[in-house]
Structures are given as C-alpha cells and as structure tokens.
Design an enzyme around this catalytic site. Structure first.
Site, PDB file in Angstrom:
ATOM      1  N   LYS A  13      50.127  49.579  24.170  1.00 50.06           N
ATOM      2  CA  LYS A  13      49.973  48.143  24.835  1.00 50.06           C
ATOM      3  C   LYS A  13      49.141  47.420  23.957  1.00 50.06           C
ATOM      4  O   LYS A  13      49.303  46.023  23.683  1.00 50.06           O
ATOM      5  CB  LYS A  13      49.381  48.382  26.271  1.00 50.06           C
ATOM      6  CG  LYS A  13      50.217  48.964  27.215  1.00 50.06           C
ATOM      7  CD  LYS A  13      49.889  48.922  28.681  1.00 50.06           C
ATOM      8  CE  LYS A  13      48.440  49.755  28.967  1.00 50.06           C
ATOM      9  NZ  LYS A  13      48.371  51.213  28.506  1.00 50.06           N
ATOM     10  N   ARG A  88      47.477  47.461  37.699  1.00 48.26           N
ATOM     11  CA  ARG A  88      47.522  49.010  37.587  1.00 48.26           C
ATOM     12  C   ARG A  88      47.611  49.619  39.066  1.00 48.26           C
ATOM     13  O   ARG A  88      47.801  50.708  39.175  1.00 48.26           O
ATOM     14  CB  ARG A  88      46.290  49.395  37.139  1.00 48.26           C
ATOM     15  CG  ARG A  88      46.220  49.959  35.631  1.00 48.26           C
ATOM     16  CD  ARG A  88      44.715  50.645  35.315  1.00 48.26           C
ATOM     17  NE  ARG A  88      44.706  51.348  34.117  1.00 48.26           N
ATOM     18  CZ  ARG A  88      44.626  50.909  32.800  1.00 48.26           C
ATOM     19  NH1 ARG A  88      44.364  49.744  32.617  1.00 48.26           N
ATOM     20  NH2 ARG A  88      44.567  51.873  31.952  1.00 48.26           N
ATOM     21  N   ARG A 171      43.291  60.263  33.384  1.00 48.97           N
ATOM     22  CA  ARG A 171      44.164  58.886  33.214  1.00 48.97           C
ATOM     23  C   ARG A 171      45.437  58.945  33.210  1.00 48.97           C
ATOM     24  O   ARG A 171      46.204  57.934  33.772  1.00 48.97           O
ATOM     25  CB  ARG A 171      43.555  58.159  32.051  1.00 48.97           C
ATOM     26  CG  ARG A 171      42.191  57.829  32.115  1.00 48.97           C
ATOM     27  CD  ARG A 171      41.388  57.562  30.960  1.00 48.97           C
ATOM     28  NE  ARG A 171      42.164  56.926  29.928  1.00 48.97           N
ATOM     29  CZ  ARG A 171      41.848  56.759  28.553  1.00 48.97           C
ATOM     30  NH1 ARG A 171      41.323  57.992  27.930  1.00 48.97           N
ATOM     31  NH2 ARG A 171      42.570  56.015  27.653  1.00 48.97           N
TER      32      ARG A 171
HETATM   33  P1  ADP Z   1      47.270  51.610  25.017  1.00 56.39           P
HETATM   34  O1  ADP Z   1      46.593  49.925  24.859  1.00 56.39           O
HETATM   35  O2  ADP Z   1      48.357  51.305  25.510  1.00 56.39           O
HETATM   36  O3  ADP Z   1      46.415  52.352  25.754  1.00 56.39           O
HETATM   37  P2  ADP Z   1      47.140  51.644  22.168  1.00 56.39           P
HETATM   38  O4  ADP Z   1      47.798  50.413  21.528  1.00 56.39           O
HETATM   39  O5  ADP Z   1      45.878  51.475  21.972  1.00 56.39           O
HETATM   40  O6  ADP Z   1      47.505  51.937  23.404  1.00 56.39           O
HETATM   41  O7  ADP Z   1      47.772  52.902  21.176  1.00 56.39           O
HETATM   42  C1  ADP Z   1      47.185  54.128  21.852  1.00 56.39           C
HETATM   43  C2  ADP Z   1      46.960  54.740  19.913  1.00 56.39           C
HETATM   44  O8  ADP Z   1      48.337  55.337  19.325  1.00 56.39           O
HETATM   45  C3  ADP Z   1      46.316  54.248  18.940  1.00 56.39           C
HETATM   46  O9  ADP Z   1      45.659  55.058  18.179  1.00 56.39           O
HETATM   47  C4  ADP Z   1      47.507  53.424  18.252  1.00 56.39           C
HETATM   48  O10 ADP Z   1      47.108  53.272  16.802  1.00 56.39           O
HETATM   49  C5  ADP Z   1      48.653  54.682  18.303  1.00 56.39           C
HETATM   50  N1  ADP Z   1      49.884  54.124  18.429  1.00 56.39           N
HETATM   51  C6  ADP Z   1      50.185  52.784  19.040  1.00 56.39           C
HETATM   52  N2  ADP Z   1      51.733  52.602  19.047  1.00 56.39           N
HETATM   53  C7  ADP Z   1      52.242  53.841  18.276  1.00 56.39           C
HETATM   54  C8  ADP Z   1      53.436  54.165  17.879  1.00 56.39           C
HETATM   55  N3  ADP Z   1      54.471  53.371  18.005  1.00 56.39           N
HETATM   56  N4  ADP Z   1      53.446  55.252  16.937  1.00 56.39           N
HETATM   57  C9  ADP Z   1      52.384  55.986  16.908  1.00 56.39           C
HETATM   58  N5  ADP Z   1      51.228  55.850  17.311  1.00 56.39           N
HETATM   59  C10 ADP Z   1      50.953  54.548  17.982  1.00 56.39           C
HETATM   60  P1  ADP Z   2      44.049  52.768  28.589  1.00 59.69           P
HETATM   61  O1  ADP Z   2      45.049  51.531  27.914  1.00 59.69           O
HETATM   62  O2  ADP Z   2      43.679  53.695  27.359  1.00 59.69           O
HETATM   63  O3  ADP Z   2      44.383  53.123  29.752  1.00 59.69           O
HETATM   64  P2  ADP Z   2      42.036  50.779  29.241  1.00 59.69           P
HETATM   65  O4  ADP Z   2      41.130  50.289  28.242  1.00 59.69           O
HETATM   66  O5  ADP Z   2      43.008  49.937  29.760  1.00 59.69           O
HETATM   67  O6  ADP Z   2      42.532  52.302  28.950  1.00 59.69           O
HETATM   68  O7  ADP Z   2      41.144  51.262  30.519  1.00 59.69           O
HETATM   69  C1  ADP Z   2      40.135  51.897  30.560  1.00 59.69           C
HETATM   70  C2  ADP Z   2      39.407  52.552  31.838  1.00 59.69           C
HETATM   71  O8  ADP Z   2      39.201  51.021  32.405  1.00 59.69           O
HETATM   72  C3  ADP Z   2      40.471  52.809  32.766  1.00 59.69           C
HETATM   73  O9  ADP Z   2      40.544  54.186  32.751  1.00 59.69           O
HETATM   74  C4  ADP Z   2      39.943  52.512  34.177  1.00 59.69           C
HETATM   75  O10 ADP Z   2      38.556  53.297  34.508  1.00 59.69           O
HETATM   76  C5  ADP Z   2      39.587  50.909  33.627  1.00 59.69           C
HETATM   77  N1  ADP Z   2      40.514  49.977  34.096  1.00 59.69           N
HETATM   78  C6  ADP Z   2      40.903  49.105  33.008  1.00 59.69           C
HETATM   79  N2  ADP Z   2      41.773  48.319  33.780  1.00 59.69           N
HETATM   80  C7  ADP Z   2      41.960  48.689  35.139  1.00 59.69           C
HETATM   81  C8  ADP Z   2      42.709  48.095  36.207  1.00 59.69           C
HETATM   82  N3  ADP Z   2      43.435  47.132  36.130  1.00 59.69           N
HETATM   83  N4  ADP Z   2      42.225  48.581  37.370  1.00 59.69           N
HETATM   84  C9  ADP Z   2      41.394  49.658  37.678  1.00 59.69           C
HETATM   85  N5  ADP Z   2      40.763  50.169  36.552  1.00 59.69           N
HETATM   86  C10 ADP Z   2      40.830  49.932  35.244  1.00 59.69           C
END
Ligand code: ADP
Ligand code: ADP
Ligand code: ZN
Length: 213
Positions: A13, A88, A171
């Site tokens: 994302k 979420r 998570r």
């Molecule tokens: P989210 O915001 O949904 O938690 P991220 O954009 O931070 O996910 O991506 C999670 C990890 O996966 C990062 O280390 C990113 O560089 C990697 N990543 C994102 N998209 C891809 C993809 N299409 N293929 C492989 N790795 C990816």
């Molecule tokens: P990722 O994309 O890897 O899941 P985020 O950075 O979006 O991670 O979220 C990290 C943490 O922040 C979540 O595990 C949760 O504890 C908190 N968080 C983020 N967004 C929300 C939400 N919309 N509602 C509740 N908790 C949240």
C-alpha cells in the site's frame, strides 16, 4: 478523487500510494505514518498508541477516527486523498462514510491489494523505511541505490520494531479478523476493485493506474 487502499500489512500500500497520489495530485494519508510521527514528537496520542502498535494490535477506533478526520479536513485535502491503512475496522469505515455523506462526498474507489500470507512475511521482515519521508524499501525486492540511505531524500533507513517481532504474525491475524470484513462491506457498495499484489512493483502499479484512470 477519494481512494482507499485496502490490503494486509506488507501488501504494498505505501509503495503504491505515492504513485497514485502523484498521478491524481491528491495527498497521501497513511494512518501508521501519522501515528509514528506522533510518537516521534512525543504527543499524548503517540504515547497512547505505542503499546498497541508494539503488540501488533489496532489502536482504538475513536482515537484513529479523530486523527484521520482531523487530517482530511485540512485545506490540502479538498482535491481528495489516498487513504492508506485506514479504515481498518467496520466501525472506522462506517464513520468515514457518515462523515463524507454529511458533506455530500463519498469514496470513489477502494483498491484491494491481494497478497498471500507467506509472501507478506517475506516482505515485512525485509522492509526498510526512510526515517524522514517514510518511503518503503526492501532488502532484496526494492533496494535503495545506496545502502541504508533513501533515494528520494537521503534519509536514514531503519527497520520497524513491529516488522521484526512476534507482532508480524499478530498483525496478519488482526487483518483477517478485523479488516478483511471491509472487502464485503465495500463490495456491497459497488466500488471495490481487486488488484493482484503478487506481481512486480511495476506491474501492480500498471494495474492500479489503469483502474483509476
Ligand atoms: P504496506 O504499506 O501495505 O504495509 P509496503 O508498501 O510498505 O506495504 O511494502 C511492504 C514491503 O514489500 C516493502 O519492503 C516493499 O519494498 C516491498 N514490496 C512492495 N510491493 C512489492 C512487490 N510488488 N513485490 C515485492 N516486494 C514489494
Ligand atoms: P502496515 O501497513 O505494515 O500494517 P501501518 O503502518 O499501517 O502498518 O500500521 C502500523 C500499526 O499502527 C498497526 O499495527 C496498528 O497498531 C496501528 N494502526 C495503523 N492504522 C490503524 C487503524 N486504521 N486503526 C487502528 N490501528 C491502526
Ligand atoms: Zn526518504
């Protein structure tokens, strides 16, 4: 244009939100980034969220809803936004809908990025993030040009505590229980589009841009 990016932690994302927000000229609102920013500043909100985040649990709805409402009522959000990490829970989604419809607004598209659990673990455990601009990298999938340094802003890269602990599987579990029901919720409203997130970053980007163009 108001977009919601839906998908489990590690789906991509944050990686894709940037391109979308630049293409549509709208702001990128990442709930996790806002929470971590609050922690770095030592605000009351940041401190109360810390324990939940470390454990991989969701921060209470009222806190998150207030934080996002605040952010999207800023003047820079009038053209729209890409929401990343919010909503979420069903409670968050319905409060967002209620707030929008009271202003004759609505979410235009919900993009659901699908990735299998085993791939999520690989992505999260190898994720590195820029301390300054929050851009995500990956130690094998998406390396920075210079090790440990952000391509965009030269910021220092770090690994999130919740990406390298038991919080990862928690998570993913929390996503299935509390966030996945939103897929049905938005399907019923007719604005959900499924995106195969298990392709290269470039191919996922192409699919997303095709959907919003
Ligand atoms: P989210 O915001 O949904 O938690 P991220 O954009 O931070 O996910 O991506 C999670 C990890 O996966 C990062 O280390 C990113 O560089 C990697 N990543 C994102 N998209 C891809 C993809 N299409 N293929 C492989 N790795 C990816
Ligand atoms: P990722 O994309 O890897 O899941 P985020 O950075 O979006 O991670 O979220 C990290 C943490 O922040 C979540 O595990 C949760 O504890 C908190 N968080 C983020 N967004 C929300 C939400 N919309 N509602 C509740 N908790 C949240
Ligand atoms: Zn950076």
């Amino acid at each position: 244009m108001r977009i919601v990016l839906l998908g489990p932690p590690g789906a991509g994302k944050g990686t894709q939100a940037k391109t979308i927000s630049e293409t549509l000229a709208v702001i990128h609102v990442a709930s996790g980034d806002l929470l971590r920013e609050n922690q770095n500043k030592g605000t009351e909100l940041g401190e109360m969220a810390r324990g939940y985040m470390q454990k991989g649990l969701l921060v209470p709805d009222d806190v998150i809803i207030g934080m996002i409402q605040d952010r999207i009522s800023n003047p820079d959000a009038t053209n729209g936004y890409v929401l990343d990490g919010f909503p979420r829970t069903l409670e968050q989604a319905s409060s967002l809908d209620a707030a929008l419809s009271s202003q004759n607004q609505h979410i235009d598209k919900v993009l659901n990025i699908k990735v299998s659990d085993s791939e999520l673990i690989v992505r999260l455990s190898g994720r590195w993030i820029c301390r300054d601009c929050q851009r995500p990298y990956h130690e094998t999938n998406s390396k920075p040009k210079k090790q440990g340094m952000c391509d965009e802003c030269n910021g220092e890269l770090y690994q999130r505590e919740d990406d390298t602990s038991d919080a990862v599987s928690k998570r993913i579990q929390v996503y299935s229980n509390q966030t996945a029901p939103l897929i049905e919720y938005y399907k019923e409203r007719g604005n959900l589009v499924e995106i195969n997130g298990e392709q290269s970053i470039e191919d996922v980007r192409k699919d997303l841009l095709e959907t919003i163009s």
